[in-house]
Design a protein around this motif. Structure first.
Motif, PDB file in Angstrom:
ATOM      1  N   SER A 179       0.834  -1.205   0.000  1.00 37.00           N
ATOM      2  CA  SER A 179       0.000   0.000   0.000  1.00 37.00           C
ATOM      3  C   SER A 179       0.869   1.256   0.000  1.00 37.00           C
ATOM      4  O   SER A 179       1.985   1.266   0.524  1.00 37.00           O
ATOM      5  CB  SER A 179      -0.907   0.018   1.230  1.00 37.00           C
ATOM      6  N   ARG A 180       0.346   2.316  -0.583  1.00 32.60           N
ATOM      7  CA  ARG A 180       1.042   3.600  -0.537  1.00 32.60           C
ATOM      8  C   ARG A 180       1.017   4.181   0.879  1.00 32.60           C
ATOM      9  O   ARG A 180       1.981   4.812   1.315  1.00 32.60           O
ATOM     10  CB  ARG A 180       0.414   4.580  -1.525  1.00 32.60           C
ATOM     11  N   ARG A 181      -0.083   3.967   1.574  1.00 34.83           N
ATOM     12  CA  ARG A 181      -0.160   4.424   2.959  1.00 34.83           C
ATOM     13  C   ARG A 181       0.692   3.520   3.845  1.00 34.83           C
ATOM     14  O   ARG A 181       0.676   2.303   3.709  1.00 34.83           O
ATOM     15  CB  ARG A 181      -1.609   4.372   3.452  1.00 34.83           C
ATOM     16  N   ASP A 182       1.413   4.137   4.779  1.00 36.30           N
ATOM     17  CA  ASP A 182       2.185   3.369   5.748  1.00 36.30           C
ATOM     18  C   ASP A 182       1.311   3.170   6.986  1.00 36.30           C
ATOM     19  O   ASP A 182       1.387   3.931   7.954  1.00 36.30           O
ATOM     20  CB  ASP A 182       3.474   4.102   6.102  1.00 36.30           C
ATOM     21  N   LEU A 183       0.480   2.123   6.954  1.00 44.56           N
ATOM     22  CA  LEU A 183      -0.468   1.904   8.037  1.00 44.56           C
ATOM     23  C   LEU A 183       0.224   1.582   9.363  1.00 44.56           C
ATOM     24  O   LEU A 183      -0.182   2.120  10.404  1.00 44.56           O
ATOM     25  CB  LEU A 183      -1.457   0.802   7.662  1.00 44.56           C
ATOM     26  N   PRO A 184       1.261   0.744   9.398  1.00 43.97           N
ATOM     27  CA  PRO A 184       1.921   0.513  10.690  1.00 43.97           C
ATOM     28  C   PRO A 184       2.469   1.791  11.324  1.00 43.97           C
ATOM     29  O   PRO A 184       2.395   1.954  12.555  1.00 43.97           O
ATOM     30  CB  PRO A 184       3.048  -0.460  10.342  1.00 43.97           C
TER      31      PRO A 184
END
Length: 332
Positions: free
Chosen positions: A97-102
């Motif tokens: 994903s482009r978003r860095d969720l962690p």
């Protein structure tokens, strides 16, 4: 004596984990609104996760840490990784994903004093495709399509570069790794051979890159709980399909007092194929579960309870109520 890097894990007493994986989302969805729809990209799914709301629920649960699946065998991950995309021949957002969720979750948990750990297989994803059935991503890493096989030196070199990129980025925000898939047939002659250029030691180096105090464990399989397997681990992997196991020697599982006792099971409803990992609903009686967690933590062990979280960052309601009951007993 002892391993001070694991002091926080002992003091946390218990935490929660999530199998937040691409191939679990629809299987455990409570309704159509939670499903990953054909019209949506992976980025669409990850972008909808409410990290702030999630962190509030984790705090309500009393958990002292979160163990989050960064990815597994499908090849989809919750965070960007340039090394992964380069090796696999992918564009940003296709599988990572482009978003860095962690990172967003770590930042949201920090005000509550809750630490983030990450789960990852020790080898590349074995069932990762560019087009359905082609195993193109798996093959790009030189790994074994459709199975947990013994990795080549090339495979280890590539995958450890991926691990190192995440390790460096998260730095002090990442408290630990839980590595899966160190099964006997996988490690024999590969990770367990120190004459190889890539082995347990280089894996540990990649995992601790960016944070020398980060704790790690290697999981050799279910029910192999009360042991240490390499010179590099800080806590026991502890995977079990049933509560009941308790520390027999207090906090440490080894004579050198290096390995913190850690036990890891699920809250979700049991089914024959998945057990309860990632599942909705509850499997164990709350009173018995709470009593077991208290017994383990009273003996200075640490417990991790796998719970379902949906694509919006909402913990399964029944499981959250069980966790609150545990909190009332353990935290007072």
């Amino acid at each position: 004596m002892g391993n001070p890097n694991t002091d926080w894990l002992k003091e946390a007493k218990y935490g929660i984990s999530h199998h937040f994986l691409s191939n679990y989302i629809n299987r455990v969805a409570s309704g159509p609104e939670e499903q990953w729809k054909d019209t949506e990209s992976w980025d669409d799914v990850i972008d909808g996760f409410d990290a702030a709301g999630y962190a509030r629920q984790v705090a309500e649960s009393g958990a002292g840490f979160v163990l989050l699946t960064l990815g597994q065998n499908s090849g989809y991950h919750l965070s960007p990784n340039a090394a992964y995309d380069r090796i696999a021949g992918l564009q940003p957002g296709e599988r990572c994903s482009r978003r860095d969720l962690p990172m967003d979750i770590a930042d949201a948990l920090e005000p509550y004093g809750i630490r983030l750990m990450l789960y990852l297989p020790v080898n590349p994803p074995h069932s990762a495709h560019q087009r359905e059935g082609d195993y193109a991503v798996t093959k790009a890493f030189g790994y074994t399509p459709g199975m947990d096989g013994a990795p080549s030196q090339e495979t280890q070199e590539k995958w450890q570069a991926v691990i190192r990129e995440w390790s460096d980025r998260y730095g002090a925000k990442l408290a630990g790794w839980w590595f899966d898939g160190l099964f006997p047939h996988v490690v024999k002659g590969t990770y367990d051979d120190p004459s190889n250029r890539y082995n347990y030691g280089t894996l540990a180096e990649a995992a601790r890159s960016g944070n020398a105090n980060r704790i790690i464990t290697f999981n050799p399989g279910v029910e192999l709980t009360n042991a240490s397997y390499t010179p590099y681990e800080d806590y026991s992997a502890g995977e079990t399909n049933a509560p009941g196991h308790v520390p027999s020697n207090g906090r440490w599982v080894d004579a050198a007092e290096r390995i913190q006792y850690f036990i890891f099971t699920f809250l979700g409803s049991f089914d024959p194929y998945w057990a309860g990992w990632g599942n909705k609903g509850v499997n164990f009686d709350t009173k018995e579960l709470t009593g077991w967690v208290k017994e383990v933590t009273d003996k200075e062990g640490s417990v991790c309870l796998d719970t379902k979280v949906n694509r919006f960052g909402q913990i399964d309601p029944q499981q959250l109520e069980q966790l609150k009951a545990i909190k009332a007993t353990i935290r007072g």
